[in-house]
Motif scaffolding. Sequence first.
Motif, short mmCIF file in Angstrom:
data_model
loop_
_atom_site.label_atom_id
_atom_site.label_comp_id
_atom_site.label_asym_id
_atom_site.label_seq_id
_atom_site.Cartn_x
_atom_site.Cartn_y
_atom_site.Cartn_z
N LYS A 62 20.56 -28.24 -22.97
CA LYS A 62 21.93 -27.84 -22.70
C LYS A 62 22.74 -28.69 -21.69
O LYS A 62 22.02 -29.16 -20.30
CB LYS A 62 22.23 -26.39 -22.17
N SER B 206 25.41 -21.89 -26.35
CA SER B 206 24.66 -21.04 -25.70
C SER B 206 25.76 -20.11 -24.71
O SER B 206 26.67 -20.56 -24.41
CB SER B 206 23.40 -21.40 -24.82
N ASP B 207 25.27 -18.71 -24.29
CA ASP B 207 25.95 -18.10 -23.18
C ASP B 207 27.47 -17.83 -23.61
O ASP B 207 28.34 -18.08 -22.80
CB ASP B 207 25.87 -18.63 -21.99
N ASP B 208 27.60 -17.53 -24.83
CA ASP B 208 28.95 -17.23 -25.33
C ASP B 208 28.93 -15.96 -25.91
O ASP B 208 27.84 -15.39 -26.49
CB ASP B 208 29.55 -18.45 -26.39
N THR B 209 30.07 -14.97 -25.98
CA THR B 209 29.98 -13.70 -26.58
C THR B 209 30.98 -13.89 -27.64
O THR B 209 31.85 -14.53 -27.74
CB THR B 209 30.64 -12.71 -25.57
N HIS C 124 32.17 -14.47 -19.25
CA HIS C 124 30.85 -14.32 -18.90
C HIS C 124 30.91 -14.85 -17.30
O HIS C 124 31.99 -14.83 -16.95
CB HIS C 124 30.15 -15.62 -19.71
N HIS D 265 26.14 -25.07 -22.73
CA HIS D 265 25.64 -24.22 -21.90
C HIS D 265 26.57 -23.01 -22.19
O HIS D 265 26.25 -21.77 -21.92
CB HIS D 265 25.15 -24.54 -20.85
N TRP D 266 27.93 -23.31 -21.75
CA TRP D 266 29.11 -22.47 -21.80
C TRP D 266 30.20 -23.33 -22.21
O TRP D 266 30.33 -24.45 -21.90
CB TRP D 266 29.20 -21.62 -20.63
N GLY E 288 28.67 -26.35 -18.47
CA GLY E 288 29.96 -26.40 -18.63
C GLY E 288 30.54 -26.75 -17.32
O GLY E 288 30.02 -27.16 -16.27
N SER F 209 36.06 -17.72 -21.41
CA SER F 209 35.06 -16.70 -21.93
C SER F 209 34.70 -15.68 -21.04
O SER F 209 34.57 -15.80 -19.74
CB SER F 209 34.05 -17.29 -22.58
#
Length: 187
Positions: free
Chosen positions: A88, A183-186, A138, A130-131, A91, A136
Amino acid sequence: MQYSKLGSSGVNVSRVCLGSMTWGIQNTQQEANEQIEFALSKGINFIDTAELYPVPPAADKHGDTERIIGNWIATNPARRKDFVLASKIAGPGLSYIRDGHKITAESVIESVDASLGRLKTDYIDLFQLHWPNRVSPHFAKHWPGQVTFSKANSDVETNQMLEILQALDDCIKAGKIRFCGLSDDTP
């Protein structure tokens, strides 16, 4: 071992993924080698890493987890085909990775090339953001009022994401990565 399709790629990955985010701080090269061997012997064919690992992140350690995996690959080059390797790009926000700047098309290329060097491989199967750059919920931004999406300029955000996706596509066309993701997102 149970396997699932990796998104729409058609590639089967084990439902258990060998995470490596502590390798280089909590785990040595030897311990990582043993964990990789054990995982592969049990049918795990999915290994995850990132340029910012190990965690907790630190300027003098970032990239060490990829280096550890790369050392294993260099010792076992014929076995590279036996697993799906995910990495990744970090961010924005970490001053020691691209001066903390947002992900750009140029930084995608830079990050892929640097990861390939540390991993000592010709390709990364799954390369993820990664983000995202965009705001967002997180990293402790889950509380009400922490994120205000209405302040985002959707045209700017869309254009930035398009440039990033085009750079990822360029990496796919060059054979540096096979697939890309987030990755790492909602939702």
